[in-house]
Scaffold this motif. Structure first.
Motif, PDB file in Angstrom:
ATOM      1  N   SER A 185       0.843  -1.200   0.000  1.00 37.82           N
ATOM      2  CA  SER A 185       0.000   0.000   0.000  1.00 37.82           C
ATOM      3  C   SER A 185       0.878   1.250   0.000  1.00 37.82           C
ATOM      4  CB  SER A 185      -0.931  -0.015   1.207  1.00 37.82           C
ATOM      5  OG  SER A 185      -0.169  -0.143   2.373  1.00 37.82           O
ATOM      6  N   TYR A 186       0.495   2.195  -0.837  1.00 36.86           N
ATOM      7  CA  TYR A 186       1.234   3.460  -0.946  1.00 36.86           C
ATOM      8  C   TYR A 186       0.791   4.372   0.180  1.00 36.86           C
ATOM      9  CZ  TYR A 186       2.982   7.822  -2.977  1.00 36.86           C
ATOM     10  OH  TYR A 186       3.632   9.006  -3.171  1.00 36.86           O
ATOM     11  N   ASN A 187       1.717   4.710   1.062  1.00 35.91           N
ATOM     12  CA  ASN A 187       1.364   5.475   2.259  1.00 35.91           C
ATOM     13  C   ASN A 187       2.460   6.504   2.514  1.00 35.91           C
ATOM     14  OD1 ASN A 187       0.430   6.356   4.697  1.00 35.91           O
ATOM     15  ND2 ASN A 187       0.785   4.441   5.791  1.00 35.91           N
ATOM     16  N   PRO A 188       2.464   7.595   1.706  1.00 36.99           N
ATOM     17  CA  PRO A 188       3.588   8.524   1.777  1.00 36.99           C
ATOM     18  C   PRO A 188       3.669   9.279   3.102  1.00 36.99           C
ATOM     19  CG  PRO A 188       1.861   9.390   0.375  1.00 36.99           C
ATOM     20  CD  PRO A 188       1.460   7.996   0.722  1.00 36.99           C
ATOM     21  N   SER A 189       2.534   9.496   3.768  1.00 35.19           N
ATOM     22  CA  SER A 189       2.566  10.271   5.018  1.00 35.19           C
ATOM     23  C   SER A 189       2.784   9.366   6.235  1.00 35.19           C
ATOM     24  CB  SER A 189       1.275  11.063   5.172  1.00 35.19           C
ATOM     25  OG  SER A 189       0.173  10.203   5.012  1.00 35.19           O
ATOM     26  N   SER A 190       3.002   8.076   5.994  1.00 32.10           N
ATOM     27  CA  SER A 190       3.262   7.110   7.074  1.00 32.10           C
ATOM     28  C   SER A 190       2.167   7.098   8.137  1.00 32.10           C
ATOM     29  CB  SER A 190       4.615   7.396   7.734  1.00 32.10           C
ATOM     30  OG  SER A 190       5.631   7.294   6.788  1.00 32.10           O
ATOM     31  N   VAL A 191       0.925   7.190   7.682  1.00 30.87           N
ATOM     32  CA  VAL A 191      -0.195   7.090   8.618  1.00 30.87           C
ATOM     33  C   VAL A 191      -0.297   5.656   9.099  1.00 30.87           C
ATOM     34  CG1 VAL A 191      -2.695   7.331   8.833  1.00 30.87           C
ATOM     35  CG2 VAL A 191      -1.418   8.938   7.448  1.00 30.87           C
ATOM     36  N   ARG A 192      -0.661   5.476  10.377  1.00 30.62           N
ATOM     37  CA  ARG A 192      -0.826   4.106  10.894  1.00 30.62           C
ATOM     38  C   ARG A 192      -2.163   3.553  10.428  1.00 30.62           C
ATOM     39  NH1 ARG A 192       1.803   4.440  16.907  1.00 30.62           N
ATOM     40  NH2 ARG A 192       3.726   5.407  16.194  1.00 30.62           N
ATOM     41  N   THR A 193      -2.106   2.631   9.506  1.00 27.42           N
ATOM     42  CA  THR A 193      -3.341   2.097   8.936  1.00 27.42           C
ATOM     43  C   THR A 193      -3.740   0.767   9.560  1.00 27.42           C
ATOM     44  OG1 THR A 193      -2.107   0.980   7.214  1.00 27.42           O
ATOM     45  CG2 THR A 193      -2.904   3.190   6.718  1.00 27.42           C
ATOM     46  N   GLY A 194      -2.898   0.226  10.423  1.00 28.19           N
ATOM     47  CA  GLY A 194      -3.208  -1.060  11.024  1.00 28.19           C
ATOM     48  C   GLY A 194      -2.974  -2.224  10.072  1.00 28.19           C
ATOM     49  N   ALA A 195      -2.341  -1.938   8.929  1.00 24.23           N
ATOM     50  CA  ALA A 195      -2.150  -2.996   7.932  1.00 24.23           C
ATOM     51  C   ALA A 195      -1.292  -4.121   8.487  1.00 24.23           C
ATOM     52  CB  ALA A 195      -1.513  -2.420   6.671  1.00 24.23           C
ATOM     53  N   LYS A 196      -0.396  -3.798   9.416  1.00 27.30           N
ATOM     54  CA  LYS A 196       0.522  -4.840   9.889  1.00 27.30           C
ATOM     55  C   LYS A 196      -0.222  -5.928  10.648  1.00 27.30           C
ATOM     56  CE  LYS A 196       2.096  -2.613  14.169  1.00 27.30           C
ATOM     57  NZ  LYS A 196       3.282  -2.187  14.897  1.00 27.30           N
ATOM     58  N   TYR A 197      -1.400  -5.581  11.244  1.00 29.88           N
ATOM     59  CA  TYR A 197      -2.163  -6.606  11.967  1.00 29.88           C
ATOM     60  C   TYR A 197      -2.850  -7.564  11.003  1.00 29.88           C
ATOM     61  CZ  TYR A 197      -1.178  -3.534  15.779  1.00 29.88           C
ATOM     62  OH  TYR A 197      -0.503  -2.782  16.683  1.00 29.88           O
ATOM     63  N   LYS A 240      -1.507  -8.116   7.830  1.00 32.25           N
ATOM     64  CA  LYS A 240      -0.481  -8.780   7.025  1.00 32.25           C
ATOM     65  C   LYS A 240       0.233  -9.878   7.787  1.00 32.25           C
ATOM     66  CE  LYS A 240       1.652  -5.135   5.206  1.00 32.25           C
ATOM     67  NZ  LYS A 240       2.690  -4.372   4.535  1.00 32.25           N
ATOM     68  N   ALA A 241       0.342  -9.714   9.128  1.00 31.26           N
ATOM     69  CA  ALA A 241       1.116 -10.681   9.905  1.00 31.26           C
ATOM     70  C   ALA A 241       0.486 -12.054   9.822  1.00 31.26           C
ATOM     71  CB  ALA A 241       1.200 -10.229  11.355  1.00 31.26           C
ATOM     72  N   ARG A 242       1.316 -13.074   9.825  1.00 33.28           N
ATOM     73  CA  ARG A 242       0.787 -14.442   9.735  1.00 33.28           C
ATOM     74  C   ARG A 242       0.049 -14.784  11.028  1.00 33.28           C
ATOM     75  NH1 ARG A 242       3.408 -18.284  12.723  1.00 33.28           N
ATOM     76  NH2 ARG A 242       5.315 -17.519  13.689  1.00 33.28           N
ATOM     77  N   VAL A 285      -8.431 -14.531  14.664  1.00 32.07           N
ATOM     78  CA  VAL A 285      -8.869 -13.761  13.500  1.00 32.07           C
ATOM     79  C   VAL A 285      -9.720 -12.563  13.944  1.00 32.07           C
ATOM     80  CG1 VAL A 285     -10.234 -13.863  11.397  1.00 32.07           C
ATOM     81  CG2 VAL A 285      -8.744 -15.759  11.983  1.00 32.07           C
ATOM     82  N   LEU A 286     -10.649 -12.817  14.882  1.00 32.37           N
ATOM     83  CA  LEU A 286     -11.519 -11.742  15.361  1.00 32.37           C
ATOM     84  C   LEU A 286     -10.702 -10.664  16.072  1.00 32.37           C
ATOM     85  CD1 LEU A 286     -14.447 -10.956  15.474  1.00 32.37           C
ATOM     86  CD2 LEU A 286     -14.638 -12.137  17.654  1.00 32.37           C
ATOM     87  N   ARG A 287      -9.745 -11.101  16.886  1.00 35.18           N
ATOM     88  CA  ARG A 287      -8.898 -10.145  17.605  1.00 35.18           C
ATOM     89  C   ARG A 287      -8.081  -9.299  16.634  1.00 35.18           C
ATOM     90  NH1 ARG A 287      -6.422  -9.404  22.410  1.00 35.18           N
ATOM     91  NH2 ARG A 287      -4.488  -9.310  21.270  1.00 35.18           N
ATOM     92  N   ARG A 288      -7.584  -9.925  15.571  1.00 35.70           N
ATOM     93  CA  ARG A 288      -6.813  -9.194  14.559  1.00 35.70           C
ATOM     94  C   ARG A 288      -7.683  -8.119  13.902  1.00 35.70           C
ATOM     95  NH1 ARG A 288      -2.314 -11.842  12.295  1.00 35.70           N
ATOM     96  NH2 ARG A 288      -1.071 -12.477  14.076  1.00 35.70           N
ATOM     97  N   ALA A 289      -8.934  -8.485  13.625  1.00 40.37           N
ATOM     98  CA  ALA A 289      -9.845  -7.532  12.980  1.00 40.37           C
ATOM     99  C   ALA A 289     -10.073  -6.324  13.879  1.00 40.37           C
ATOM    100  CB  ALA A 289     -11.166  -8.217  12.656  1.00 40.37           C
ATOM    101  N   TYR A 290     -10.305  -6.571  15.174  1.00 43.13           N
ATOM    102  CA  TYR A 290     -10.498  -5.464  16.116  1.00 43.13           C
ATOM    103  C   TYR A 290      -9.217  -4.645  16.253  1.00 43.13           C
ATOM    104  CZ  TYR A 290     -15.107  -6.891  17.752  1.00 43.13           C
ATOM    105  OH  TYR A 290     -16.428  -7.152  17.840  1.00 43.13           O
TER     106      TYR A 290
END
Lengths: 108, 103
Positions: free
Chosen positions: A24-36, A38-40, B24-29
């Motif tokens: 995801s293109y995020n030039p302003s480095s806003v915290r989007t929660g994407a890492k939660y 993306k993580a396995r 999965v639910l916790r990740r979503a929250y």
């Protein structure tokens, strides 16, 4: 001589790189929660940490008493206990009355 | 369970199952609560939901214990064994590639 690259061109490069590598293109480095997202997921491997239950002869005898499996170790133990009892080394008799109790004879 | 099952190991197994079940639910929250592009009220609600999860749904409550004895300290995480069980098994050639150092 190094030439200064215009910021707009650098930004365009980053944007293109993001589209190519599917990030995801995020030039302003806003915290989007994407890492939660993306993580396995760690749960499946966590559940597998302890090895599965191994069944002993006692377990099998408890589940299927009709199979009448012989538990060698238990037989030996009972045999030894019987031998001890014959030699008078068994557990002491339970006291029937308070007077029989060894507790009563104990020093106060 | 191959090794000893004591209360602490049983608790850890329960925690592992809880984490797996709710992950999965916790990740979503978590995604909603940590996302700065969403409105603060929505994020706050998500955080309240996160706080409502039980104790044994957080990955942090899971502890690697010895798979043989259930001991909680001195675990070599690569083998999942406490240091003594590791030594016993290594000397018994039950751990492939592990041998006693000598030089």
């Amino acid at each position: 001589m190094s030439r200064v690259v215009a910021p707009a061109r650098l930004a365009a490069l980053t944007k293109l790189r993001c589209s190519i590598f599917n990030t995801s293109y995020n030039p302003s480095s806003v915290r989007t929660g994407a890492k939660y997202l993306k993580a396995r997921l760690r749960g499946p491997s966590m559940v597998k940490y302890y090895p599965p239950k191994t069944f002993t002869i006692q377990d099998i005898n408890r589940m299927f008493p009709e199979m009448n499996l012989v538990d060698e170790a238990e037989e030996t133990r009972l045999e030894d206990l019987r031998a001890l009892k014959v030699r008078g080394k068994g557990p002491p008799k339970k006291a029937k009355t308070a007077a029989d109790s060894r507790r009563a004879a104990r020093k106060k | 369970m191959g090794g000893r099952l004591n209360a602490r190991v049983a608790r850890d197994i329960a925690a592992r199952n809880g984490v797996n079940h709710n992950e999965v639910l916790r990740r979503a929250y978590l995604f909603v609560a940590r996302n700065q592009t969403l409105s603060p009220s929505v994020r706050y609600q998500a955080q309240l939901q996160l706080n409502n999860f039980g104790r044994y749904t957080r990955p942090g409550t899971v502890k690697n214990r010895c798979t043989e004895t259930g001991r909680g300290r001195g675990i070599l995480s690569e083998f999942g064994l406490c240091r003594f069980q590791f030594r016993l098994k290594a000397l018994n050639n039950e751990l492939p590639g592990v041998k006693k150092a000598s030089w």
